[in-house]
Scaffold this active site. Sequence first.
Site, PDB file in Angstrom:
ATOM      1  N   LEU A 100      25.232  20.660   3.386  1.00 41.06           N
ATOM      2  CA  LEU A 100      25.058  20.868   4.813  1.00 41.06           C
ATOM      3  C   LEU A 100      23.756  20.182   5.208  1.00 41.06           C
ATOM      4  O   LEU A 100      22.795  20.163   4.442  1.00 41.06           O
ATOM      5  CB  LEU A 100      24.973  22.365   5.147  1.00 41.06           C
ATOM      6  CG  LEU A 100      26.207  23.224   4.845  1.00 41.06           C
ATOM      7  CD1 LEU A 100      25.928  24.682   5.180  1.00 41.06           C
ATOM      8  CD2 LEU A 100      27.431  22.733   5.604  1.00 41.06           C
ATOM      9  N   ASP A 101      23.721  19.627   6.416  1.00 41.21           N
ATOM     10  CA  ASP A 101      22.487  19.021   6.911  1.00 41.21           C
ATOM     11  C   ASP A 101      21.375  20.054   6.951  1.00 41.21           C
ATOM     12  O   ASP A 101      21.629  21.268   6.990  1.00 41.21           O
ATOM     13  CB  ASP A 101      22.693  18.447   8.312  1.00 41.21           C
ATOM     14  CG  ASP A 101      23.497  17.152   8.296  1.00 41.21           C
ATOM     15  OD1 ASP A 101      23.691  16.589   7.199  1.00 41.21           O
ATOM     16  OD2 ASP A 101      23.918  16.713   9.378  1.00 41.21           O
ATOM     17  N   VAL A 102      20.131  19.569   7.002  1.00 44.04           N
ATOM     18  CA  VAL A 102      18.979  20.461   6.953  1.00 44.04           C
ATOM     19  C   VAL A 102      18.981  21.466   8.099  1.00 44.04           C
ATOM     20  O   VAL A 102      18.545  22.617   7.932  1.00 44.04           O
ATOM     21  CB  VAL A 102      17.658  19.639   6.937  1.00 44.04           C
ATOM     22  CG1 VAL A 102      17.463  18.883   8.243  1.00 44.04           C
ATOM     23  CG2 VAL A 102      16.458  20.529   6.650  1.00 44.04           C
ATOM     24  N   THR A 104      21.816  22.514   9.702  1.00 42.10           N
ATOM     25  CA  THR A 104      23.078  23.254   9.726  1.00 42.10           C
ATOM     26  C   THR A 104      22.914  24.546   8.938  1.00 42.10           C
ATOM     27  O   THR A 104      22.291  24.575   7.883  1.00 42.10           O
ATOM     28  CB  THR A 104      24.221  22.419   9.124  1.00 42.10           C
ATOM     29  OG1 THR A 104      24.352  21.202   9.858  1.00 42.10           O
ATOM     30  CG2 THR A 104      25.535  23.166   9.190  1.00 42.10           C
ATOM     31  N   ASP A 182      29.556  17.689   8.071  1.00 37.69           N
ATOM     32  CA  ASP A 182      28.967  18.218   9.292  1.00 37.69           C
ATOM     33  C   ASP A 182      28.342  17.136  10.161  1.00 37.69           C
ATOM     34  O   ASP A 182      28.373  17.219  11.384  1.00 37.69           O
ATOM     35  CB  ASP A 182      27.974  19.346   8.988  1.00 37.69           C
ATOM     36  CG  ASP A 182      26.907  18.970   7.981  1.00 37.69           C
ATOM     37  OD1 ASP A 182      27.016  17.912   7.350  1.00 37.69           O
ATOM     38  OD2 ASP A 182      25.935  19.735   7.839  1.00 37.69           O
TER      39      ASP A 182
END
Length: 240
Positions: A100-102, A104, A182
């Site tokens: 997951l992105d930082v 998210t 994402d």
Amino acid sequence: MRLDKYLCESSDLTRSQARSVLLSGDVTVNGEIMKRGTHEVREGDEVQWEGETLCLIGLRYLMLNKPAGHECSNRNSQHPPVIDLLDVEKRDRLQTVGRLDVDTTGLILVTDDGKWMHRIISPRNRCEKVYLVTLSDPLPENVESLVATDTGLDDEAQRGLCASLVRVGDRSIRLTIQEGKDFHIKRKFESIGVPVLALHCERIGPVALDADLQPGESRYLTATEVAGLAHSSDEAGTDD
């Protein structure tokens, strides 16, 4: 399994430290002092180090409620890795199942079982993921068709992006994707003029994030959940 490897797998000892404690005579197998690292430990053997019985850690499967500001990577970064949130032994062996992105938040799976992880993240298996998407502006009336339109993403990312889209509010939707990531979601909504304010992963395959699991908290998956994730991935992969 070799005794020196058994010591490393069941404790915080490095391979060189394991050799040292063996030579010191502090390790016993079934009550007998054993100094040979090559000794084969068999099922049912009792291995003790300084009088304490050791047990193999085994493969682990966890769900973690990822907070914003943490990265799904063990590499050096300006952001702390999510693995550091886990209070478990040998956490350096663990990896996130996908990323997951930082910024998210939400459900991320963590394991040291590489084969299980691959079955879930392999694009051909198309394991569904459900995100709650919060947008900067009210949803366009035709948001469903805009998301389905082949713009903003390459063909492969577009195909896996949307399995279903459900309006939750005037600025939020629940989006089910298969192969996408994402950042694909963010890129898609930016392309239709409605930037994403927040992205929260609610479910992966049949496993939903526990409602009472606070950001940064984790728990071990049940055997049913572990099997269910692998099974749902296998089923998805038979649709080709």
